[in-house]
Design an enzyme around this catalytic site. Structure first.
Site, short mmCIF file in Angstrom:
data_model
loop_
_atom_site.label_atom_id
_atom_site.label_comp_id
_atom_site.label_asym_id
_atom_site.label_seq_id
_atom_site.Cartn_x
_atom_site.Cartn_y
_atom_site.Cartn_z
N CYS A 34 0.83 -1.22 0.00
CA CYS A 34 0.00 0.00 0.00
C CYS A 34 0.86 1.26 0.00
CB CYS A 34 -0.91 -0.02 1.23
SG CYS A 34 -1.92 1.46 1.43
N ASN A 197 5.04 5.44 1.21
CA ASN A 197 4.90 3.99 1.24
C ASN A 197 4.40 3.64 2.64
OD1 ASN A 197 5.37 1.15 1.47
ND2 ASN A 197 6.94 1.29 -0.13
N HIS A 198 3.23 3.01 2.71
CA HIS A 198 2.62 2.72 4.01
C HIS A 198 3.51 1.83 4.87
CE1 HIS A 198 -0.37 2.70 6.99
NE2 HIS A 198 -1.45 2.42 6.27
N ALA A 199 4.41 1.10 4.25
CA ALA A 199 5.34 0.27 5.02
C ALA A 199 6.26 1.13 5.88
CB ALA A 199 6.17 -0.61 4.09
#
Length: 225
Positions: A34, A197-199
């Site tokens: 995501c 970047n959701h990470a």
């Protein structure tokens, strides 16, 4: 992405035993890949007034605000080492765009970040003067691997900006865009978009980044002497 030049910073691999976002990182990097963009208006009233009083350019001044906030939050200094292990740079440097008025193209230029505004401002202005007329996507060679992309859309006070890519990427750094400032009810507002970047970062971290940008901009008299 072009080949990185000399690394200007230190990288520390994340301690998986104590890293509070370890599970979140794995989930959003490997299970649900995501990425998202968050848009907000940043109040730059005090910053713009200070720039005018001190005869400073707005772009490199706000670039300092952005990079000071980015470097103050390790979530936006994430990367992988040569073995693919996630971790954090102690510092990242801005990679920004310059516009060519004659043919309406742009080129990337990078400058070394420095917490001292005067040092940083002089470096950016010098790089823009030296490489500002160099055509092609990459104008200044030797960009380090620990960088953060920032660019301006000075032709529009946008209300939303969406970023997308069409290939797999290990990119963890944010992409930051800002538009034209506009006066609203006596305050000057600047639209800013942060692609994440959701990470690497959650909504909380991006909101904190916006808040710190606004705080640094409001305190311009303290660092733009």
């Amino acid at each position: 992405m072009d080949e990185p030049g000399e690394i200007r910073g230190c990288f520390e691999v994340a301690d998986t035993a104590s890293w509070e976002r370890r599970e979140h990182f794995e989930y959003f990097y490997r299970t649900i890949k995501c990425k998202y963009t968050l848009n907000a208006e940043v109040d730059v009233t005090a910053l713009l007034a200070r720039c005018r009083a001190r005869e400073r350019r707005f772009f490199p001044s706000f670039l300092y605000v952005v990079m000071r906030a980015v470097n103050g939050n390790r979530e936006f200094r994430m990367d992988f080492d040569a073995e693919g292990k996630p971790g954090f740079w102690d510092c990242v440097h801005p990679s920004y765009t310059v516009f060519h008025e004659d043919d309406k193209t742009f080129s990337d230029v990078w400058s070394a970040y420095d917490e001292d505004f005067e040092v940083f401002y002089a470096s950016v202005v010098r790089d823009m003067e030296v490489y500002g007329e160099v055509k092609g996507v990459k104008a200044k060679p030797g960009r380090p691997g620990n960088f953060c992309p920032v660019s301006a859309l000075p032709w529009l006070h946008f209300t939303g900006f969406s970023q997308d890519t069409y290939s797999e990427s290990a990119m963890l750094f944010p992409l930051i865009r800002f538009g034209a400032y506009e006066e609203k009810e006596g305050r000057v507002k600047l639209p800013v978009a942060v692609f994440v970047n959701h990470a690497a970062a959650d909504g909380y971290h991006v909101c904190k980044l916006f808040r710190e940008m606004e705080e640094f901009a409001a305190a311009a008299e303290e660092w733009m002497l």
